[in-house]
Design a protein around this motif. Structure first.
Motif, PDB file in Angstrom:
ATOM      1  N   ALA A  46       0.820  -1.137  -0.105  1.00 48.22           N
ATOM      2  CA  ALA A  46       0.008  -0.004  -0.012  1.00 48.22           C
ATOM      3  C   ALA A  46       0.891   1.266   0.015  1.00 48.22           C
ATOM      4  CB  ALA A  46      -0.763   0.185   1.244  1.00 48.22           C
ATOM      5  N   TYR A  47       1.842   1.348   1.118  1.00 49.39           N
ATOM      6  CA  TYR A  47       2.531   2.394   0.958  1.00 49.39           C
ATOM      7  C   TYR A  47       3.936   2.224   1.955  1.00 49.39           C
ATOM      8  CZ  TYR A  47       0.265   3.164   5.708  1.00 49.39           C
ATOM      9  OH  TYR A  47      -0.173   3.037   6.922  1.00 49.39           O
ATOM     10  N   ALA A  48       4.858   3.220   1.720  1.00 45.46           N
ATOM     11  CA  ALA A  48       5.909   3.286   2.769  1.00 45.46           C
ATOM     12  C   ALA A  48       6.212   4.709   3.019  1.00 45.46           C
ATOM     13  CB  ALA A  48       7.065   2.793   2.177  1.00 45.46           C
ATOM     14  N   ALA A  49       6.564   5.181   4.167  1.00 46.98           N
ATOM     15  CA  ALA A  49       6.612   6.593   4.629  1.00 46.98           C
ATOM     16  C   ALA A  49       7.673   6.746   5.564  1.00 46.98           C
ATOM     17  CB  ALA A  49       5.118   7.164   4.850  1.00 46.98           C
ATOM     18  N   ILE A  50       8.356   7.952   5.483  1.00 54.72           N
ATOM     19  CA  ILE A  50       9.143   8.396   6.836  1.00 54.72           C
ATOM     20  C   ILE A  50       8.402   9.583   7.248  1.00 54.72           C
ATOM     21  CG2 ILE A  50      11.404   9.378   7.169  1.00 54.72           C
ATOM     22  CD1 ILE A  50      11.508   6.363   6.120  1.00 54.72           C
ATOM     23  N   VAL A  51       8.068   9.503   8.672  1.00 52.96           N
ATOM     24  CA  VAL A  51       7.357  10.782   9.275  1.00 52.96           C
ATOM     25  C   VAL A  51       8.294  11.284  10.298  1.00 52.96           C
ATOM     26  CG1 VAL A  51       5.346   9.975   8.400  1.00 52.96           C
ATOM     27  CG2 VAL A  51       6.162   9.301  10.656  1.00 52.96           C
ATOM     28  N   SER A  52       7.969  12.468  10.756  1.00 48.31           N
ATOM     29  CA  SER A  52       8.491  12.678  11.993  1.00 48.31           C
ATOM     30  C   SER A  52       7.907  12.498  13.002  1.00 48.31           C
ATOM     31  CB  SER A  52       8.416  14.579  11.702  1.00 48.31           C
ATOM     32  OG  SER A  52       7.136  15.175  11.846  1.00 48.31           O
ATOM     33  N   GLN A  53       8.548  13.082  14.106  1.00 50.17           N
ATOM     34  CA  GLN A  53       8.068  12.538  15.381  1.00 50.17           C
ATOM     35  C   GLN A  53       6.629  13.305  15.657  1.00 50.17           C
ATOM     36  OE1 GLN A  53      11.477  13.970  17.953  1.00 50.17           O
ATOM     37  NE2 GLN A  53      11.500  11.775  18.702  1.00 50.17           N
ATOM     38  N   GLN A  54       6.190  14.236  14.960  1.00 49.06           N
ATOM     39  CA  GLN A  54       5.005  14.780  15.018  1.00 49.06           C
ATOM     40  C   GLN A  54       3.925  14.273  14.284  1.00 49.06           C
ATOM     41  OE1 GLN A  54       7.690  16.799  14.691  1.00 49.06           O
ATOM     42  NE2 GLN A  54       7.787  16.939  16.950  1.00 49.06           N
ATOM     43  N   GLY A  55       4.467  13.135  13.422  1.00 45.07           N
ATOM     44  CA  GLY A  55       3.761  12.493  12.370  1.00 45.07           C
ATOM     45  C   GLY A  55       3.398  12.921  10.866  1.00 45.07           C
ATOM     46  N   GLU A  56       4.271  14.246  10.739  1.00 44.29           N
ATOM     47  CA  GLU A  56       4.161  14.753   9.410  1.00 44.29           C
ATOM     48  C   GLU A  56       4.974  13.775   8.505  1.00 44.29           C
ATOM     49  OE1 GLU A  56       2.015  17.119   8.865  1.00 44.29           O
ATOM     50  OE2 GLU A  56       1.714  17.408  10.936  1.00 44.29           O
ATOM     51  N   PRO A  57       4.579  13.633   7.117  1.00 42.69           N
ATOM     52  CA  PRO A  57       5.316  13.139   6.269  1.00 42.69           C
ATOM     53  C   PRO A  57       6.733  13.611   5.636  1.00 42.69           C
ATOM     54  CG  PRO A  57       3.469  13.888   5.224  1.00 42.69           C
ATOM     55  CD  PRO A  57       3.215  14.090   6.680  1.00 42.69           C
ATOM     56  N   ILE A  58       7.659  12.809   5.762  1.00 42.22           N
ATOM     57  CA  ILE A  58       9.062  13.784   5.425  1.00 42.22           C
ATOM     58  C   ILE A  58       9.208  12.940   3.981  1.00 42.22           C
ATOM     59  CG2 ILE A  58      11.407  13.577   5.649  1.00 42.22           C
ATOM     60  CD1 ILE A  58      10.739  13.510   8.653  1.00 42.22           C
ATOM     61  N   ALA A  59       9.141  11.855   3.555  1.00 44.73           N
ATOM     62  CA  ALA A  59       9.071  11.225   2.475  1.00 44.73           C
ATOM     63  C   ALA A  59       8.001   9.886   2.405  1.00 44.73           C
ATOM     64  CB  ALA A  59      10.530  10.812   2.125  1.00 44.73           C
TER      65      ALA A  59
END
Length: 609
Positions: free
Chosen positions: A78-91
């Motif tokens: 479905a997906y792969a994501a790198i998120v910050s500690q606040q949950g915001e997507p980085i990549a």
């Protein structure tokens, strides 16, 4: 009709099995895809979390490891994501139609690593996500999130096992095979209908079928049916004969068992190898073993008496097997008076040259006979002793009278008196024995006469008081003035009362008393003889009416007597339908009571013959 229903059920069952197999295959593929997604998700999360953050999110427009995941071969990615500690997507990288759901990252370290599920919403599918933290210099700088769609139900042929694919055509071929076999078996179905009619007695002699591949078989089958019919009729006749023979055998067996059951003995039948085939009910009381414990068992399995076991073993098969009847006198328990006699009879075979088919064992209780023989021996011994004593006295005085001492007048007078007394003693003994023998033989009939009891008892007591034995005793008569007349044998009843009074006088003490009394309660006439003599112990009371029994105390033994008086008195009273009751205490005296029930024979004058 029945075969059509069976065929229909076979088709329905095949379709049902196909549906079940299809469902199981679909379920297996769903479970397999979920397991593959879990393994791949855990592996990718661990791998990506160990890559430095700078390489996960490279700058300058370079592609990072996430871009490679676009080309994964897993169909449920479905997906792969790198998120910050606040949950915001980085990549992030997503499959067509997939959206990375927004999730707040918790402050607790326990919420940074694991997996979670996002249920399906409108326009989207359920997702299972795997996540882990990304560390840099031992500090969490981001989080990796990888999601896989929850697989739906469906069958993918390349994921289907070979056996599963093989089972489907097999079950699809089942209805077709049934229809083809049914078509081929139509001639046999027709033959079955003819055979059924033949068994019911409705078929013609032969079975005609259309020509074809089964023609030769059916001709042979027709011959077989004809022979089977003949054999069947023969077997029916033989069965009827066997049934009749079985009924006759059962009838004879029941008759023999009925005869054995009515025997007054215990009966036991052993077969040729010693197994019990029959036992009647009387063995329970004789041997203490029930039928169920005996049936079908060898003697060593139920017999506890070694003597009986050894006796029965002599009739078991072997070179020394007894072929003649034998007898065993058995004492089951030495502490008890019971005596048994065991008679074993080998069964005689009906055909010459045939082995002995078994043994009939009869067990008799001979306790009464044994006691009677002992009693007879004891009776003869007592008679011999009672006769020997006066005969010795007679012989001694007769020899003395022939000598010098016999010339003395005084001695001759003394000798005559003694000889007279001994003759009287012998006469009394013989008379008593004859009376007892006549009563026991049943040849004595009562000569009932009307008796006024007060006069009858007074005459008896007056006669007894003239005896020299009564000089130091006080004899008393106690009887009401008015007493119901009774009908008894005067002579016999006088003997019984005389015997009771004689004992009361003989075994009394000097200066004692003897009381003869009578009373009339509502149901009986009671005549009592009471004394103040030596009395009778509890043990002696049980045998006081036995022949020749005398108490063993010194005072009783010192007095003359032969132990038959009470026996005769008791038999005379029983002959009148009454009984003698005894009440006694050692050293205080005894009371014998003659109880005569008020029955018509006692109160009514007998009819003239």
């Amino acid at each position: 009709m029945r075969d059509e229903r069976i065929g229909l059920w076979m088709i329905v069952a095949s379709l049902g099995v196909i549906l079940v197999i299809t469902g199981l295959l679909a379920r297996q593929q769903v479970d397999l895809r979920r397991e593959q997604a879990r393994i791949q998700g855990v592996s990718l999360v661990r791998l990506l979390s160990q890559i430095p953050f700078e390489r996960l999110v490279p700058g300058g427009g370079q592609q990072g490891p996430l871009q490679v995941l676009k080309y994964t071969s897993h169909p449920d990615f479905a997906y792969a994501a790198i998120v910050s500690q606040q949950g915001e997507p980085i990549a992030e990288v997503t499959a067509p139609g997939a959206i990375v759901p927004h999730v707040s990252i918790g402050a607790e370290p326990t919420s940074w690593l694991g997996q979670r599920r996002f249920d399906a919403s409108e326009g989207s599918r359920s997702v299972r996500e795997f996540f882990a933290p990304v560390l840099s210099a031992d500090e969490v700088v981001a989080h990796v999130r990888i999601g896989f769609f929850d697989p739906g139900y469906g069958i993918v042929l390349k994921h289907t096992s070979f056996l599963g694919m093989l089972a489907l055509p097999i079950f699809l071929l089942t209805p077709l095979a049934y229809l083809m076999i049914r078509r081929e078996l139509r001639p046999l179905a027709l033959a079955h209908s003819h055979i059924t009619a033949l068994l019911d007695g409705r078929a013609p002699p032969g079975v005609r079928l259309p020509a074809g591949a089964l023609a030769e078989f059916m001709r042979s089958f027709n011959r077989f049916v004809s022979l089977a019919e003949q054999r069947f009729e023969q077997l029916q006749k033989e069965h009827a004969g066997l049934l009749t023979s079985s009924k006759i055998t059962s009838y004879h067996k029941n008759r023999i068992e009925s005869v054995l059951e009515t025997l007054p003995y215990g009966a036991l039948v052993l077969d040729e190898i010693g197994v019990v085939t029959y036992a009647n009910s009387k063995l329970d009381s004789l041997l203490g073993v029930t039928r169920s414990e005996l049936s079908g068992r060898r003697p060593q399995d139920w017999c506890q008496n070694p003597e009986l076991l050894a006796f029965l073993a002599r009739f078991h098969p072997g070179s020394d097997r007894l072929s003649r009847a034998a007898t065993l006198d058995l004492v089951p328990d030495a502490s008890k008076p019971q005596r048994l006699q065991v008679l074993a009879h080998p069964l005689v075979p009906t055909t010459a040259g045939v082995a002995i088919p078994g043994t009939l064992v009869l067990i008799r209780d001979v306790t009464a006979e044994s006691l009677e023989r002992m009693g007879q021996a004891e009776f003869v011994s007592h008679i011999a002793h009672e006769l020997k004593s006066p005969l010795n006295v007679l012989g001694m005085y007769s020899e003395t009278l022939l000598g010098e001492e016999g010339k003395s007048e005084d001695f001759r007078v003394e000798a005559c008196n003694i000889i007279h007394d001994e003759v009287e003693r012998l006469s009394s003994l013989i008379g008593t024995l004859l009376s007892i023998a006549r009563i026991e033989a049943g040849v004595v009939s009562l000569d009932r006469q009307r008796v006024r009891l007060e006069e009858f008892l007074k005459d008896i007591l007056d006669t007894m008081s003239r005896s020299d034995l009564c000089e130091d005793l006080n004899l008393t008569l106690e009887i009401p003035r008015e007493f119901t007349p009774i009908y008894v044998d005067k002579d016999l009843l006088r003997v019984a009362i005389n015997n009771l009074l004689t004992n009361a006088i003989k075994y009394n003490r000097k200066g004692g008393s003897v009381t003869l009394s009578a009373e009339e309660p509502e149901e009986a006439i009671c005549i009592c003889v009471r004394d103040t003599g030596v009395g009778i112990s509890v043990d002696d009371r049980r045998r006081i009416f036995d022949k020749f029994f005398r108490a063993g105390d010194s005072e009783t033994q010192a007095a003359s007597g032969h132990g038959l008086g009470l026996t005769l008195a008791n038999q005379i009273v029983e002959l009148h339908g009454g009984r003698i009751e005894l009440s006694s205490e050692p050293g205080e005296g005894s009371e014998f009571s003659i109880v005569l029930p008020k029955n018509p024979a006692l109160l009514r004058e007998p009819a003239a013959a």
